[in-house]
Design an enzyme around this catalytic site. Structure first.
Site, PDB file in Angstrom:
ATOM      1  N   SER A  71      14.299  21.747 -16.459  1.00  0.00           N
ATOM      2  CA  SER A  71      13.073  22.503 -16.706  1.00  0.00           C
ATOM      3  C   SER A  71      13.458  23.807 -17.383  1.00  0.00           C
ATOM      4  O   SER A  71      14.532  24.351 -17.139  1.00  0.00           O
ATOM      5  CB  SER A  71      12.382  22.784 -15.371  1.00  0.00           C
ATOM      6  OG  SER A  71      11.600  23.954 -15.462  1.00  0.00           O
ATOM      7  N   HIS A  87       0.839  -1.221   0.000  1.00  0.00           N
ATOM      8  CA  HIS A  87       0.000   0.000   0.000  1.00  0.00           C
ATOM      9  C   HIS A  87       0.869   1.264   0.000  1.00  0.00           C
ATOM     10  O   HIS A  87       0.430   2.303   0.486  1.00  0.00           O
ATOM     11  CB  HIS A  87      -0.946   0.035   1.206  1.00  0.00           C
ATOM     12  CG  HIS A  87      -1.681  -1.252   1.441  1.00  0.00           C
ATOM     13  ND1 HIS A  87      -2.906  -1.520   0.876  1.00  0.00           N
ATOM     14  CD2 HIS A  87      -1.345  -2.347   2.162  1.00  0.00           C
ATOM     15  CE1 HIS A  87      -3.312  -2.731   1.257  1.00  0.00           C
ATOM     16  NE2 HIS A  87      -2.369  -3.261   2.027  1.00  0.00           N
ATOM     17  N   GLU A 129       9.417   8.522 -17.194  1.00  0.00           N
ATOM     18  CA  GLU A 129       8.010   8.913 -17.381  1.00  0.00           C
ATOM     19  C   GLU A 129       7.534   8.564 -18.789  1.00  0.00           C
ATOM     20  O   GLU A 129       6.418   8.094 -18.992  1.00  0.00           O
ATOM     21  CB  GLU A 129       7.840  10.413 -17.149  1.00  0.00           C
ATOM     22  CG  GLU A 129       8.034  10.814 -15.698  1.00  0.00           C
ATOM     23  CD  GLU A 129       8.147  12.328 -15.523  1.00  0.00           C
ATOM     24  OE1 GLU A 129       7.283  13.062 -16.040  1.00  0.00           O
ATOM     25  OE2 GLU A 129       9.113  12.778 -14.890  1.00  0.00           O
ATOM     26  N   LYS A 138      15.486  22.028 -11.195  1.00  0.00           N
ATOM     27  CA  LYS A 138      14.858  20.750 -11.512  1.00  0.00           C
ATOM     28  C   LYS A 138      15.775  19.753 -12.220  1.00  0.00           C
ATOM     29  O   LYS A 138      16.594  20.108 -13.046  1.00  0.00           O
ATOM     30  CB  LYS A 138      13.611  20.970 -12.410  1.00  0.00           C
ATOM     31  CG  LYS A 138      12.448  21.615 -11.715  1.00  0.00           C
ATOM     32  CD  LYS A 138      11.852  20.789 -10.580  1.00  0.00           C
ATOM     33  CE  LYS A 138      11.035  19.614 -11.054  1.00  0.00           C
ATOM     34  NZ  LYS A 138       9.807  20.006 -11.749  1.00  0.00           N
TER      35      LYS A 138
END
Ligand code: ARG
Length: 457
Positions: free
Chosen positions: A277, A156, A290, A283
């Site tokens: 970024s 979980h 992804e 970043k």
């Protein structure tokens, strides 16, 4: 380029119709298999006396020339042709005239295309298996370096029990081994020659299908001509295998994305496999992971497209089936591309062992071991579970961990607790004691590594 099926028609095909009907933009990638299939077919026609042996030799050697010329770039594939089969036969005929026209004896594009896709996909499966093997070697290497790297195991997404990073990586290793297994089985089932099924009803010529199978490296020949030209199970099966590969890569990527966050910081990706970024100077984004997670959607879409195209088709060939190639080629290309990016990304990522160990120290992941300790002192497990739960609640109240809770507090909960509880709940020991087959203890992990190594080398 002229159609193969002129005689019955009085008019040229409308340009729009030709553009719509043509598959050459995506089936030209099968040129090598198409030509090799034709060489085997005409060799067989010669061997069976359906055409003269000398004729078959001339056709075969011209086909081989065409193949070399396409490969070298000397001959350009005509993108206005209806499909790759039309192009090759047209080119052959333009060079050999009458002889070229004999090639298609006892054959149809229906069994020809069924053959070509199988040949292409067999090769693609081999390449994908090799890529997965390379990834497995990287995982095994990383696992070897992290046999003692303790991290929290989760359920979980809540810290649950102690494991090692090696054990976590090897879980993906076994998924990928099953992927290889599935791909090999799909390849084996695909290794049946459909050529000789003709358009749908075989042929009246005395062809020798076994000879063609032997020449092209197929294990057997299809037993029913309608099935031979209608079957696209192998495309669907492969798309399904590839979907599972993507499920595995996508879950792995999801974890890498989490691990890269400041909230976890279990790993750091190499600069060469991360992006920045345009506005936020601080970043460092896991775009590659992804994108792989995102691309899994394409492959599942390809599987759904194939299932949907096939589900309502009457036997035998229908033009709907031309839609098979873009879908299965996209699935193949996507998986290959993802593996190409994923493997070096994992290989070069650095593991921040200290952060894993610190995370493991919080979250009471040794609570089960604490309960097991009381069981070893003679308490039934359910009572031990309850007493440990009370100890955890007390720790939360006092801002402590099971390691720092005082013995007096332990004893107030259950008199069976003693000083040796601290040894019993030591994380290194908790992992080391998990020696059962399949567990994260070092001997078990070494076994897992051995098992994977045996399969990949
Ligand atoms: N381009 C076609 C395909 O991919 C080849 C088979 C054509 N057969 C036919 N009967 N029109 O399916």
């Amino acid at each position: 380029m002229a159609q193969l099926w002129k005689g019955r028609f009085k008019k040229e095909l409308a340009k729009e119709t030709n553009d719509f009907n043509s598959s050459i933009s995506f089936d030209s990638r099968m040129f090598e298999e198409d030509i090799k299939g034709s060489i085997a077919h005409c060799t067989m026609l010669g061997a069976c006396g359906i055409i003269e042996k000398s004729e078959s030799e001339i056709i075969a050697s011209e086909l081989a020339k065409i193949l070399e010329e396409i490969k070298s770039g000397e001959l350009e594939i005509d993108m206005s042709a209806e499909d790759i089969h039309t192009f090759v036969e047209g080119e052959l005929t333009s060079r050999l005239d009458k002889l070229g026209k004999k090639l298609h004896t006892a054959r149809s594009r229906n069994d020809q295309v069924a053959l070509d896709i199988r040949m292409v996909l067999k090769k693609e499966i081999e390449e994908i298996i090799a890529q997965i093997n390379t990834l497995l070697a990287v995982l095994v290497n990383k696992a070897e370096e992290n046999k003692e790297t303790i991290m929290p195991g989760y359920t979980h997404l809540q810290r649950a029990q102690p494991i090692t990073f090696a054990h976590h990586l090897l879980a993906y290793g076994f998924m990928l081994l099953r992927d290889i297994d599935r791909l090999s089985q799909t390849k084996e089932r695909m290794n049946v020659l459909p050529l000789g099924s003709g358009a749908l009803a075989g042929t009246t010529y005395p062809i020798n299908r076994d000879l063609v199978a032997e020449l092209l490296g197929f294990d057997s020949v299809s037993q029913n001509s309608l099935d031979g030209v209608s079957d696209r199970d192998f495309c669907i099966e492969l798309a399904s295998d590839l979907s599972l590969v993507m499920v595995h890569l996508s879950r792995f990527c999801e974890e890498i994305i989490l691990w890269c966050s400041w909230e976890f910081k279990f790993v750091e990706l190499d600069d060469a496999f991360s992006t920045g970024s345009s506005i936020m100077p601080q970043k460092k984004n896991p775009d590659i992971a992804e994108l792989i997670r995102g691309k899994s959607g394409r492959v599942f879409g390809d599987l759904t497209a194939l299932l949907t195209v096939m589900k309502g088709l009457p036997l035998a060939y229908n033009k709907d089936m031309q839609e098979d190639k873009e879908a299965i080629f996209d699935a193949v290309d996507t998986v290959k591309m993802c593996l190409t990016a994923f493997t070096p990304m994992v290989d070069t990522m650095s593991v921040i062992k200290e952060n894993m160990r610190n995370a493991a120290a919080k979250g009471f992941i040794n609570a089960t071991d604490c309960a097991d300790y009381l069981v070893s002192k003679g308490l039934p497990f359910r009572d031990a579970y309850k007493a440990t739960g009370e100890a955890v609640a007390l720790c939360i109240d006092k801002g402590l961990t099971l390691e720092t809770l005082e013995i007096a507090d332990y004893k107030a909960i259950c008199t069976l607790f003693d000083e040796d509880v601290y040894t019993a709940i030591n994380l290194e020991k908790c992992v080391a004691d998990r020696t059962v087959k399949g567990a994260p203890g070092i001997p078990s992990v070494e076994n897992q590594i051995k098992e994977i190594k045996e399969k990949i080398y």
